[in-house]
Design an enzyme around this catalytic site. Structure first.
Site, PDB file in Angstrom:
ATOM      1  N   GLY A   1     -65.510 -13.573 -56.690  1.00 18.37           N
ATOM      2  CA  GLY A   1     -65.932 -14.098 -55.399  1.00 18.37           C
ATOM      3  C   GLY A   1     -67.062 -15.090 -55.585  1.00 18.37           C
ATOM      4  O   GLY A   1     -67.707 -15.100 -56.636  1.00 18.37           O
TER       5      GLY A   1
ATOM      6  N   CYS B   1     -65.252 -10.210 -62.832  1.00 13.76           N
ATOM      7  CA  CYS B   1     -66.254 -11.232 -62.532  1.00 13.76           C
ATOM      8  C   CYS B   1     -67.231 -10.735 -61.445  1.00 13.76           C
ATOM      9  O   CYS B   1     -67.981  -9.811 -61.685  1.00 13.76           O
ATOM     10  CB  CYS B   1     -65.538 -12.515 -62.140  1.00 13.76           C
ATOM     11  SG  CYS B   1     -66.603 -13.928 -62.175  1.00 13.76           S
ATOM     12  N   TYR B   2     -67.177 -11.286 -60.241  1.00 13.32           N
ATOM     13  CA  TYR B   2     -68.040 -10.769 -59.170  1.00 13.32           C
ATOM     14  C   TYR B   2     -67.828  -9.261 -59.010  1.00 13.32           C
ATOM     15  O   TYR B   2     -68.790  -8.514 -58.776  1.00 13.32           O
ATOM     16  CB  TYR B   2     -67.714 -11.487 -57.857  1.00 13.32           C
ATOM     17  CG  TYR B   2     -68.516 -11.006 -56.659  1.00 13.32           C
ATOM     18  CD1 TYR B   2     -69.756 -11.556 -56.347  1.00 13.32           C
ATOM     19  CD2 TYR B   2     -68.015  -9.994 -55.829  1.00 13.32           C
ATOM     20  CE1 TYR B   2     -70.483 -11.113 -55.237  1.00 13.32           C
ATOM     21  CE2 TYR B   2     -68.737  -9.542 -54.725  1.00 13.32           C
ATOM     22  CZ  TYR B   2     -69.962 -10.107 -54.434  1.00 13.32           C
ATOM     23  OH  TYR B   2     -70.675  -9.668 -53.351  1.00 13.32           O
TER      24      TYR B   2
ATOM     25  N   HIS C   1     -61.610 -13.812 -66.247  1.00 10.86           N
ATOM     26  CA  HIS C   1     -60.461 -13.688 -65.335  1.00 10.86           C
ATOM     27  C   HIS C   1     -59.163 -13.431 -66.104  1.00 10.86           C
ATOM     28  O   HIS C   1     -58.581 -14.372 -66.638  1.00 10.86           O
ATOM     29  CB  HIS C   1     -60.330 -14.957 -64.489  1.00 10.86           C
ATOM     30  CG  HIS C   1     -61.423 -15.088 -63.479  1.00 10.86           C
ATOM     31  ND1 HIS C   1     -61.358 -14.517 -62.237  1.00 10.86           N
ATOM     32  CD2 HIS C   1     -62.633 -15.689 -63.552  1.00 10.86           C
ATOM     33  CE1 HIS C   1     -62.464 -14.765 -61.564  1.00 10.86           C
ATOM     34  NE2 HIS C   1     -63.263 -15.483 -62.334  1.00 10.86           N
TER      35      HIS C   1
ATOM     36  N   GLU D   1     -56.355 -12.790 -64.811  1.00 12.85           N
ATOM     37  CA  GLU D   1     -55.193 -13.166 -63.997  1.00 12.85           C
ATOM     38  C   GLU D   1     -54.762 -14.616 -64.191  1.00 12.85           C
ATOM     39  O   GLU D   1     -53.656 -14.976 -63.810  1.00 12.85           O
ATOM     40  CB  GLU D   1     -55.486 -12.884 -62.513  1.00 12.85           C
ATOM     41  CG  GLU D   1     -56.553 -13.754 -61.849  1.00 12.85           C
ATOM     42  CD  GLU D   1     -57.990 -13.260 -62.075  1.00 12.85           C
ATOM     43  OE1 GLU D   1     -58.211 -12.516 -63.050  1.00 12.85           O
ATOM     44  OE2 GLU D   1     -58.880 -13.635 -61.298  1.00 12.85           O
TER      45      GLU D   1
ATOM     46  N   ASP E   1     -36.591 -19.029 -48.764  1.00 12.56           N
ATOM     47  CA  ASP E   1     -37.127 -17.924 -47.969  1.00 12.56           C
ATOM     48  C   ASP E   1     -36.236 -17.585 -46.780  1.00 12.56           C
ATOM     49  O   ASP E   1     -35.898 -16.424 -46.555  1.00 12.56           O
ATOM     50  CB  ASP E   1     -38.535 -18.250 -47.465  1.00 12.56           C
ATOM     51  CG  ASP E   1     -39.434 -18.725 -48.588  1.00 12.56           C
ATOM     52  OD1 ASP E   1     -39.118 -18.414 -49.755  1.00 12.56           O
ATOM     53  OD2 ASP E   1     -40.425 -19.414 -48.313  1.00 12.56           O
TER      54      ASP E   1
ATOM     55  N   LYS F   1     -43.337 -15.563 -53.728  1.00 13.56           N
ATOM     56  CA  LYS F   1     -42.158 -16.424 -53.892  1.00 13.56           C
ATOM     57  C   LYS F   1     -41.246 -15.990 -55.050  1.00 13.56           C
ATOM     58  O   LYS F   1     -40.025 -15.951 -54.900  1.00 13.56           O
ATOM     59  CB  LYS F   1     -42.636 -17.852 -54.137  1.00 13.56           C
ATOM     60  CG  LYS F   1     -41.547 -18.880 -54.081  1.00 13.56           C
ATOM     61  CD  LYS F   1     -41.489 -19.428 -52.701  1.00 13.56           C
ATOM     62  CE  LYS F   1     -40.437 -20.486 -52.528  1.00 13.56           C
ATOM     63  NZ  LYS F   1     -40.449 -20.953 -51.129  1.00 13.56           N
TER      64      LYS F   1
END
Ligand code: XMP
Length: 511
Positions: free
Chosen positions: A54, A81-82, A167, A169, A225, A367
């Site tokens: 964040g 992180c945060y 991070h 991710e 979609d 997605k």
């Protein structure tokens, strides 16, 4: 969902990505606001919690903090992180400005064995992005890894609480997926039950329950979609669905025929096509401002949709292919004040005061999951793997006025771009590839004659989610082939340029 991991979102631009990575690892995951009270979280019985990054400083005024009960509940926690700083701060450690901001690629040295770094090398390349650091870990925590600047890069205690300063991710942390897997399977003892087939069964039951004997209407756009949404509804309540395809005259070559072919002939879904191109092109006449184009297209769509829906009797439900990122964006606390870059329009953009109840079977999916489910439902690859296409269609790829002639020119150029990208086997590795018709004319020579023709731009980008993107390093031979075919085959075009801008600071579409 029998096995759930929750991401407590403290406003990082990567929060969604964490949820995606967890699901890719086979565990169902959702995002909730970071400050959610423990009682609410407990009611959902999560297997583990991940505290996101964040922009705030944990010791700053008004910094979002976790309900203290969350951190001591005995559930495995991974602070990123945060999120790691928050763990340190709220559990009695010391966090402060590090003097030097750690940003970008870095390496960390793992110097304590742990379940989080199981089977990983002792030096890891990682992505950092923070100004604060942990000067002192809280009581009971061990330092697991150290950064280049001798700061704590990872810490843990015996209660299954972990913090990492980087991070995992993002793709710039190559071993990030393994770290997330280790957290899920080694630390939190997850089993990994999140699979498309299981989703289809659950969604089918849920749709049947919601719809009962009612009739459902679904607007198709030609995209993945809405096609998957319609197919799911059709499978759940056969014979109760009607689809509507509004041909706005801004579709790509062959698009309408393809949708009709798959949905009507192949899946035998009741499909009504409305040719409203005159109405749309009329509304766009003389308009060059991009936002004004988008507004008019959105408004015309609603008018046409309402008119057509009015002619169908006894429709009670409207099925929409809303995806999880849209849900997060419209409910997330930190996007309320975000600056509007473009007014997005898609078939999910209908006003809430229509007289239907909404059916949104994809509202918790990303997605790539929608694609997997589309394939599992038997939709053809060429529909499921389609690159995203903007709701306002080719109108936002024609810079300047949208006319039938200019649409024809763009369609022809766009067809060649996609054809060559597919021929080179690059279609699936690109987020999008397309042509833009610029308002420029330039001088050329053909045979012995001077020409004064249109400039077509080609754009191809790589991206994870459309939020950021980089221009694709297409092989020169592919670019050469596209260029030569476009100037030779598309009347009125004598020059092709390649767009080499990334997002930010550009956007993917030109308007
Ligand atoms: P930009 O141009 O904002 O685009 O970088 C990001 C992604 O969104 C798509 N896009 C849209 N999709 N309705 C949509 O459904 C829209 O109005 C719209 N505008 C842009 C764009 O193609 C890219 O993938």
């Amino acid at each position: 969902m029998e096995e759930l991991v929750l991401v407590l979102d403290f406003g990082s631009q990567y929060s969604q990505l964490i949820a995606r990575r967890v699901r890719e690892a086979g565990v169902y995951c959702e995002l909730i606001p970071g400050t959610t009270p423990w009682e609410t979280i407990r009611a959902r019985a999560p297997r583990a919690l991940i505290l996101s990054g964040g922009p705030a400083s944990v010791y700053g005024d008004g910094a979002p903090l976790a309900d203290p009960a969350v951190l001591t509940a005995g559930i495995p926690v991974l602070g990123i992180c945060y999120g790691m700083q928050l763990l340190a701060h709220q559990l009695g450690g010391r966090v402060a400005g590090a003097g030097k901001r750690e940003y970008g690629p870095a390496s960390v040295r793992v110097d304590e064995p742990s379940r989080l770094f199981k089977d990983l090398p002792s030096t890891l390349s990682v992505w950092m992005s923070h100004g604060d650091s942990i000067l002192e870990a809280p009581a009971g925590f061990r330092r697991l890894a150290e950064s280049d600047n001798s700061l704590i890069a990872a810490m843990a205690d015996d209660a299954g609480r972990f913090g990492i300063a980087f991070h995992p991710e993002v793709i710039h942390t190559p071993q990030g997926r393994e770290i997330i897997r280790n957290f899920l399977y080694e630390v939190a003892a997850c089993r990994g039950s999140w699979k498309p087939a299981a989703f289809i069964e659950q969604a089918t039951v849920a749709i049947r329950e919601q719809v009962g004997e009612g009739r459902v209407l679904c607007a198709l756009s030609g995209g993945v979609d809405s096609a998957v949404c319609a197919t799911l509804v059709h499978r759940a309540v056969p014979g109760q669905l009607t689809c509507l395809l509004v041909d706005n005259g801004l579709l790509r070559r062959d698009e309408r025929r393809r949708v009709e072919d798959v949905m009507q002939r192949h899946l035998r879904i009741d499909l009504k096509t409305v040719d409203a191109s005159d109405q749309f092109l009329g509304a766009l006449q003389g308009v060059i401002d991009p936002e004004e184009k988008r507004r008019r297209i959105g408004a015309t769509f609603i008018t046409v949709f309402e008119r057509e829906a009015g002619t169908l009797r006894n429709v009670d439900f409207l099925a929409q292919g809303t995806l999880y990122p849209d849900v997060i964006e419209s409910t997330s606390h930190d996007t309320v004040n975000a600056h509007r870059i473009k007014t997005h329009h898609n078939v999910g953009g209908l006003p809430a005061d229509l007289r239907f109840q909404l059916v949104e079977p994809l509202r918790y999916l990303f997605k790539d999951e929608v694609r997997a489910i589309g394939s599992a439902l038997g939709l053809p690859d060429d529909m499921v793997q389609r690159q995203p296409f903007p709701g306002p269609g080719l109108a936002v790829r024609i810079i300047g006025e949208v006319t039938r002639d200019r649409l024809e020119t763009l369609r022809a150029a766009d067809w060649i771009v996609i054809d060559e990208i597919k021929a080179a086997g690059l279609y699936r590795s690109l987020w999008q590839a397309f042509a833009i018709l610029t308002p420029l004319q330039s001088v050329g020579v053909m045979g012995d004659y001077r020409t004064y023709g249109n400039v077509v731009a080609v754009r191809a980008v790589q991206s994870e989610d459309g939020m950021t993107a980089d221009w694709a390093r297409l092989p020169y031979e592919v670019l050469a082939k596209i260029s030569s075919r476009v100037v030779n085959e598309v009347p009125g075009v004598n020059r092709v340029v390649y767009d080499i801008s990334s997002k930010p600071p550009s956007t993917i579409e030109w308007e």
